[in-house]
Design a protein around this motif. Structure first.
Motif, PDB file in Angstrom:
ATOM      1  N   UNK A  25      94.783  63.604  -3.614  1.00 46.17           N
ATOM      2  CA  UNK A  25      96.085  64.288  -3.643  1.00 46.17           C
ATOM      3  C   UNK A  25      96.325  65.181  -2.429  1.00 46.17           C
ATOM      4  N   UNK A  26      97.372  64.830  -1.657  1.00 48.50           N
ATOM      5  CA  UNK A  26      97.864  65.604  -0.519  1.00 48.50           C
ATOM      6  C   UNK A  26      96.817  65.858   0.561  1.00 48.50           C
ATOM      7  N   UNK A  27      95.747  65.083   0.558  1.00 50.63           N
ATOM      8  CA  UNK A  27      94.733  65.247   1.598  1.00 50.63           C
ATOM      9  C   UNK A  27      95.038  64.429   2.848  1.00 50.63           C
ATOM     10  N   UNK A  28      95.730  63.315   2.652  1.00 53.54           N
ATOM     11  CA  UNK A  28      95.982  62.437   3.791  1.00 53.54           C
ATOM     12  C   UNK A  28      97.464  62.182   4.026  1.00 53.54           C
ATOM     13  N   UNK A  29      98.309  62.488   3.069  1.00 55.88           N
ATOM     14  CA  UNK A  29      99.747  62.366   3.271  1.00 55.88           C
ATOM     15  C   UNK A  29     100.314  63.733   3.622  1.00 55.88           C
ATOM     16  N   UNK A  30     101.462  63.720   4.291  1.00 56.64           N
ATOM     17  CA  UNK A  30     102.114  64.960   4.688  1.00 56.64           C
ATOM     18  C   UNK A  30     103.537  64.989   4.146  1.00 56.64           C
ATOM     19  N   UNK A  31     104.137  66.157   4.179  1.00 54.71           N
ATOM     20  CA  UNK A  31     105.541  66.279   3.772  1.00 54.71           C
ATOM     21  C   UNK A  31     106.421  65.409   4.657  1.00 54.71           C
ATOM     22  N   UNK A  32     106.062  65.314   5.924  1.00 56.31           N
ATOM     23  CA  UNK A  32     106.842  64.485   6.847  1.00 56.31           C
ATOM     24  C   UNK A  32     106.767  63.015   6.454  1.00 56.31           C
ATOM     25  N   UNK A  33     105.570  62.552   6.062  1.00 57.15           N
ATOM     26  CA  UNK A  33     105.440  61.173   5.587  1.00 57.15           C
ATOM     27  C   UNK A  33     106.403  60.903   4.443  1.00 57.15           C
ATOM     28  N   UNK A  34     106.339  61.757   3.430  1.00 57.97           N
ATOM     29  CA  UNK A  34     107.144  61.536   2.231  1.00 57.97           C
ATOM     30  C   UNK A  34     108.638  61.711   2.505  1.00 57.97           C
ATOM     31  N   UNK A  35     108.996  62.672   3.346  1.00 57.95           N
ATOM     32  CA  UNK A  35     110.416  62.875   3.665  1.00 57.95           C
ATOM     33  C   UNK A  35     110.989  61.660   4.384  1.00 57.95           C
ATOM     34  N   UNK A  36     110.159  61.049   5.234  1.00 57.98           N
ATOM     35  CA  UNK A  36     110.602  59.841   5.934  1.00 57.98           C
ATOM     36  C   UNK A  36     110.890  58.721   4.944  1.00 57.98           C
ATOM     37  N   UNK A  37     109.983  58.523   3.999  1.00 57.80           N
ATOM     38  CA  UNK A  37     110.181  57.458   3.018  1.00 57.80           C
ATOM     39  C   UNK A  37     111.368  57.779   2.112  1.00 57.80           C
ATOM     40  N   UNK A  38     111.474  59.031   1.684  1.00 58.56           N
ATOM     41  CA  UNK A  38     112.598  59.398   0.813  1.00 58.56           C
ATOM     42  C   UNK A  38     113.936  59.159   1.514  1.00 58.56           C
ATOM     43  N   UNK A  39     113.984  59.410   2.806  1.00 60.44           N
ATOM     44  CA  UNK A  39     115.249  59.259   3.534  1.00 60.44           C
ATOM     45  C   UNK A  39     115.750  57.819   3.524  1.00 60.44           C
ATOM     46  N   UNK A  40     114.830  56.855   3.438  1.00 62.12           N
ATOM     47  CA  UNK A  40     115.269  55.458   3.442  1.00 62.12           C
ATOM     48  C   UNK A  40     115.488  54.908   2.037  1.00 62.12           C
ATOM     49  N   UNK A  41     114.932  55.578   1.024  1.00 64.50           N
ATOM     50  CA  UNK A  41     115.207  55.104  -0.342  1.00 64.50           C
ATOM     51  C   UNK A  41     116.392  55.838  -0.959  1.00 64.50           C
ATOM     52  N   UNK A  42     116.740  56.994  -0.432  1.00 62.86           N
ATOM     53  CA  UNK A  42     117.816  57.783  -1.054  1.00 62.86           C
ATOM     54  C   UNK A  42     119.122  57.007  -1.216  1.00 62.86           C
ATOM     55  N   UNK A  43     119.553  56.221  -0.212  1.00 59.65           N
ATOM     56  CA  UNK A  43     120.802  55.463  -0.392  1.00 59.65           C
ATOM     57  C   UNK A  43     120.744  54.428  -1.508  1.00 59.65           C
ATOM     58  N   UNK A  44     119.524  54.109  -1.996  1.00 61.76           N
ATOM     59  CA  UNK A  44     119.363  53.051  -2.994  1.00 61.76           C
ATOM     60  C   UNK A  44     119.063  53.578  -4.403  1.00 61.76           C
ATOM     61  N   UNK A  45     119.081  54.886  -4.578  1.00 63.46           N
ATOM     62  CA  UNK A  45     118.631  55.447  -5.850  1.00 63.46           C
ATOM     63  C   UNK A  45     119.494  55.021  -7.035  1.00 63.46           C
ATOM     64  N   UNK A  46     120.732  54.668  -6.781  1.00 62.53           N
ATOM     65  CA  UNK A  46     121.620  54.249  -7.878  1.00 62.53           C
ATOM     66  C   UNK A  46     121.789  52.739  -7.937  1.00 62.53           C
ATOM     67  N   UNK A  47     121.016  52.010  -7.136  1.00 63.91           N
ATOM     68  CA  UNK A  47     121.186  50.554  -7.088  1.00 63.91           C
ATOM     69  C   UNK A  47     120.813  49.890  -8.408  1.00 63.91           C
TER      70      UNK A  47
END
Length: 460
Positions: A310-332
């Protein structure tokens, strides 16, 4: 790697696949070029890529019904868009249906069935669409459009046995032919065999495909699955690293093959190397391509790392990047497998309100297929785990653990949910869940005695 000779109307007719919905040889040759790129998982630079090839095909003959069924099916089969969400896509489908009805008596029954299958798929009846494509293959076993679209639809539905058998039924006909794309059928068969635990035969079929065409990224992918399921991690890393130049040119599948490469490193506890692959390839490609397969790979890799470290190898930047590309699809809500990976991104980036909305906005009427009934409890269990309600997560996951296959994907992709259940049971305060954890680990070892099970059991 790239073909230059495309089949004319006469060529298709000579191969038993008459095309009556276009009199334009230019359009028909571009149809062949488009199908070839899809089967090969690449954009042909000589043609401007798959998307441009489809556009040029329709421009060459706007009334080319078979070609338009392919182009529309291609858009839908990617699960990034749907006629429910895109009025332009809906208009294209309606126009195709009107055109087909107008020319119903002048075109082949095979072409009519392709339109009906795409219509079913667009309406959320993926089982119905696959059934029609399989009907086509009974009479026309070398119809590569039907074979590929059915292969993908069955994959989305988690129909592993059908994936295998769909190819097995037509393989003898292909083997006796000299058709273009013939070698790719072995790679497709290898994947179906692997998903039904025929690992030795799957490996042989994948290598047969690669002997014929080293650029067959799907065959490399199928072989990587075999090595994953047999915990041959060093072999997997050697395979992916030594053949990168062969499959990286297949841009539609390259990100996913890099994802498989990263999994081998995770299994070996080489987490930094997995992160390096995310940073250099997987995350970047997901952002640049916006393809759903790449997006879910990016979310899945980070989630797996956080699950065991948990949170040892991922960063907030990693997750924010992924969230930014899935956000437009959250209601799909096109596909439960996608929604589960959207949930990973919501939770990993601490967008808890978005996670709750993802569940609340789910409408079971979006599809008649089985993935619908599994999706909500899976999403709820993921939220419970994130909120440290481990007992609730275990209860929900354990009830559906044999039904999660209905959300589609491969054994390797869905294994993250098996891992989630084991870790949740380990963390649960209930003694019964501790015992369940022991039983689940025994079950896992019986199939794959990988040291990775000890990694799961060491999660804090």
């Amino acid at each position: 790697m790239y073909r230059t000779n495309w089949r004319s109307s006469d060529d298709w007719r000579a191969q038993g696949l008459s095309i009556k919905s276009s009199a334009s040889d230019t359009a028909i040759k571009l149809y062949d070029a488009a199908v070839t790129q899809l089967i090969g998982w690449y954009d042909d630079p000589n043609l401007g890529g798959l998307s441009k090839t489809c556009d040029d095909m329709v421009k060459a003959d706007p009334n080319f019904i078979l070609g338009r069924s392919f182009s529309l099916g291609l858009e839908l089969i990617g699960t990034t868009n749907s006629v429910r969400l895109d009025s332009n896509l809906k208009a294209q489908l309606d126009d195709l249906l009107r055109l087909t009805e107008k020319h119903r008596n002048q075109i082949e029954d095979r072409e009519l069935k392709h339109v009906e299958a795409v219509h079913r798929f667009a309406s959320g009846d993926w089982n119905g669409a696959s059934n029609i494509w399989e009907e086509i293959l009974v009479d026309y076993p070398t119809d590569i459009q039907a074979l590929k679209f059915s292969h993908d639809a069955l994959f989305y539905l988690g129909k592993s046995t059908q994936i295998r058998d769909s190819i097995a039924r037509v393989l003898p006909v292909w083997d006796q032919s000299s058709l273009p794309l013939k070698s790719y059928i072995h790679g497709m068969y290898a994947f179906g065999l692997e998903e039904t635990q025929f690992y030795d035969k799957a490996e042989r079929e994948a290598k047969l495909a690669l002997d014929a065409n080293r650029n067959d990224a799907w065959a490399t992918h199928a072989l990587s699955h075999v090595l994953t399921m047999e915990s041959r991690n060093d072999d997997g890393i050697q395979l992916m690293s030594s053949t990168t130049e062969d499959w990286e040119v297949c841009n539609f599948l390259a990100c996913h093959n890099f994802w498989h490469w990263a999994l081998f490193h995770i299994e070996k506890g080489e987490y930094e190397k997995a992160v390096q692959l995310f940073d250099s390839q997987i995350g970047r490609r997901a952002v640049e391509n916006g393809a759903m397969l790449d997006i879910v790979d990016a979310a899945s890799l980070l989630y797996r790392l956080d699950l065991i470290k948990p949170k040892q190898f991922t960063t907030a930047e990693h997750w924010d990047t992924v969230y930014s590309i899935i956000e437009p699809h959250l209601s799909d809500h096109i596909y439960g497998f996608n929604d589960a990976h959207f949930m990973m991104a919501c939770l990993g980036s601490h967008h808890t309100k978005a996670a709750q909305q993802l569940v609340r906005s789910f409408d079971p009427s979006v599809s008649s297929d089985d993935w619908v009934r599994v999706t909500v409890p899976l999403l709820e269990a993921m939220i419970d785990f994130n909120d440290e309600r481990y007992a609730n997560a275990v209860d929900k996951l354990n009830k559906i653990r044999y039904d999660i296959i209905d959300i589609g994907g491969s054994d390797a992709q869905r294994d993250v949910f098996n891992q989630l259940l084991i870790v949740a049971a380990l963390k649960s305060p209930k003694d019964s869940h501790k015992r369940l954890c022991q039983r689940l680990c025994a079950e896992r070892r019986a199939l794959n005695d990988s040291p990775f099970i000890n990694t799961l059991l060491s999660v804090q």
